[in-house]
Scaffold this motif. Structure first.
Motif, short mmCIF file in Angstrom:
data_model
loop_
_atom_site.label_atom_id
_atom_site.label_comp_id
_atom_site.label_asym_id
_atom_site.label_seq_id
_atom_site.Cartn_x
_atom_site.Cartn_y
_atom_site.Cartn_z
N LYS A 237 114.44 3.35 -8.56
CA LYS A 237 113.91 2.77 -9.72
C LYS A 237 112.38 3.15 -10.24
O LYS A 237 111.96 3.64 -9.07
CB LYS A 237 114.11 1.36 -9.86
N ALA B 275 113.16 -0.31 -3.58
CA ALA B 275 113.29 0.38 -4.79
C ALA B 275 114.66 1.21 -5.02
O ALA B 275 114.70 1.97 -6.04
CB ALA B 275 112.19 1.17 -5.26
N THR B 276 115.27 1.31 -4.18
CA THR B 276 116.92 2.04 -4.37
C THR B 276 117.57 1.13 -5.31
O THR B 276 117.74 -0.09 -5.21
CB THR B 276 117.72 2.28 -3.17
N ALA C 231 109.37 -8.18 -5.72
CA ALA C 231 109.92 -8.98 -4.93
C ALA C 231 109.42 -10.46 -4.95
O ALA C 231 109.90 -11.43 -4.21
CB ALA C 231 110.14 -8.49 -3.37
N ARG D 262 96.50 -0.83 -5.62
CA ARG D 262 96.62 0.54 -5.45
C ARG D 262 98.27 0.72 -5.35
O ARG D 262 98.83 0.26 -4.58
CB ARG D 262 95.92 1.33 -4.48
N HIS D 263 98.71 1.60 -6.27
CA HIS D 263 100.57 1.54 -6.50
C HIS D 263 100.73 3.19 -6.48
O HIS D 263 99.95 4.08 -7.12
CB HIS D 263 100.78 0.86 -7.46
N ASP D 264 101.86 3.29 -6.33
CA ASP D 264 102.49 4.72 -6.66
C ASP D 264 102.96 4.76 -7.91
O ASP D 264 103.73 3.71 -8.28
CB ASP D 264 103.80 4.96 -5.58
N SER E 148 107.75 -0.86 -9.77
CA SER E 148 107.34 -2.17 -10.94
C SER E 148 105.88 -2.56 -11.06
O SER E 148 105.70 -2.81 -12.20
CB SER E 148 108.25 -3.41 -10.21
N GLY F 228 110.02 -7.16 -11.89
CA GLY F 228 110.60 -6.10 -11.07
C GLY F 228 110.25 -5.84 -9.51
O GLY F 228 110.76 -5.22 -8.82
#
Ligand SMILES: Cc1cc2nc3c(=O)[nH]c(=O)nc-3n(C[C@H](O)[C@H](O)[C@H](O)COP(=O)(O)O)c2cc1C
Length: 367
Positions: A302, A243-244, A106, A329-331, A305, A104
């Motif tokens: 979305k 992410a759109t 890049a 660290r991710h949202d 990922s 998911g």
């Protein structure tokens, strides 16, 4: 590669997630526009990581420096350089994804296309790139406000939780949106949205959603048919945000299953004898040209990922199936931070077309 957006009001963004800095050069902004560092910072603060318990804990203040193009608090018509240093980079967790592309994300397409690229923190595919857009967009918003155009975005869906579209002319709307962590228009629904994100995070998962954006005060005539129609420009701008997954204008996909008699916006005269439409299924754009009604778009994001649970992938150094558990660290959900990005991308589009249409003066400076 394309890092420049717009034609008359042009922004070029630069920088990678774990490089020294990110920022932009904004060219084409008229002279004499009052703009302060704080006004730009305000929008960046709404975008920055670590702003709440729902966002990535990456500790960045995203403090902006104006390098050029502004003198004595006003633009001077020359390129505006805006810079934000990356302060909290930790690339150690990304070593693994060099050979194990995240599902998911890049990683694989960038590696295959460019061969040599900065993989740390997602490099240029990271949402840190959008700092330049937001900094330039804050200036675009200020310029548009000077000619009576206001832009406001808010979350209308997170996972299964939806919020009806608010009245864009409600004078308390902006304050209400900013008073809750998910930037939605209804405070009770906001709590349910917060819960949806918190639950996804607890499950080592992520969740997507929808942001609606409205521009009011847009005069008739913006948009350049046929390839630079206003709706086409908006779709281009929004689909370039990481992410759109979709853009709807006005009534969007739901009206596509109805009949014309149900969806045509009837022309009528307002109390002052001016033309308007009774409904706004067109989302303020007809034939690629603004109609004078509010411009309304919805943007689908979305689920993020990078989730911290084991997922299958391929080790491309051995061309063998393997597993990956994404660290770093991710949202858990991009929506709260994407609201200002959406506002700023619409501002960049409208600023460009307002200049082309000649509704913005060459200089705001009074002789
Ligand atoms: C505000 C914002 C924050 C984001 N944060 C993350 C993140 O923490 N982790 C992640 O994997 N993707 C994040 N993304 C999404 C990725 O940048 C994006 O999915 C990736 O570049 C692949 O591009 P695509 O989804 O448009 O195909 C974020 C996007 C936005 C707009």
């Amino acid at each position: 590669m394309s890092s420049t957006f717009g034609s008359a009001f042009r922004v070029t963004t630069w920088g990678e997630s774990h490089g020294s800095s990110v920022g932009c050069v904004l060219d084409g902004c008229p002279a004499g526009l009052e703009i302060s560092r704080d006004e730009i910072q305000r929008q960046l603060d709404r975008r920055r990581p670590g702003q709440s318990k729902l966002t990535t804990p990456r500790g960045e203040l995203d403090s902006v420096e104006i390098l050029s193009g502004v003198f004595e608090g006003k633009t001077i018509g020359t390129p505006i350089g805006l810079l934000v240093y990356n302060k909290d980079t930790d690339s150690s967790k990304y070593e693994e994804i060099r050979n194990k592309p995240r599902p998911g994300h890049a990683d694989y397409t960038w590696k295959q296309k460019f061969g040599h690229y900065d993989w740390r923190g997602g490099g240029r595919a990271s949402a840190r790139e959008t700092i330049g857009r937001v900094a330039a967009g804050a200036i675009a918003q200020k310029m548009l406000e000077a000619v009576g155009i206001k832009i406001l975005a808010y979350t209308t869906r997170i996972g299964p939780v939806t919020c009806p579209s608010p009245d864009p002319f409600d004078p308390e709307l902006a304050e209400r949106i900013e008073s809750n962590l998910v930037r939605t228009a209804d405070l009770e629904i906001a709590e349910k949205m917060v819960e949806a994100i918190t639950n996804a995070r607890k499950d080592k998962d992520s969740v997507g959603g929808v942001i609606e954006v409205v521009a009011t005060g847009v005069p008739i005539g913006l948009g350049e048919p046929v390839f630079e129609k206003l709706d086409a420009a908006i779709a281009h701008a929004m689909m370039s945000i990481p992410a759109t997954k979709g853009v709807e204008i006005g009534g969007g996909f739901p009206i596509c299953s109805l009949r014309g008699s149900q969806t045509n916006d009837i022309w009528e005269l307002d109390d002052d004898g001016a033309m308007r439409t009774r409904t706004n299924n067109a989302g303020g754009i007809l034939g690629g040209i603004s109609s004078g009604m509010p411009i309304v778009a919805r943007i689908g994001f979305k689920p993020v990922s990078s989730i911290p649970r084991s997922q299958e992938t391929v080790d491309i150094s051995k061309m063998e199936p393997t597993n990956i558990e994404v660290k770093g660290r991710h949202d858990p959900c991009v929506l709260p931070r994407a609201v200002p990005i959406v506002e700023c991308m619409l501002a960049l589009v409208l600023a460009d077309h307002a200049i082309i249409q000649g509704i913005v003066p060459r200089s705001f400076a009074k002789e």
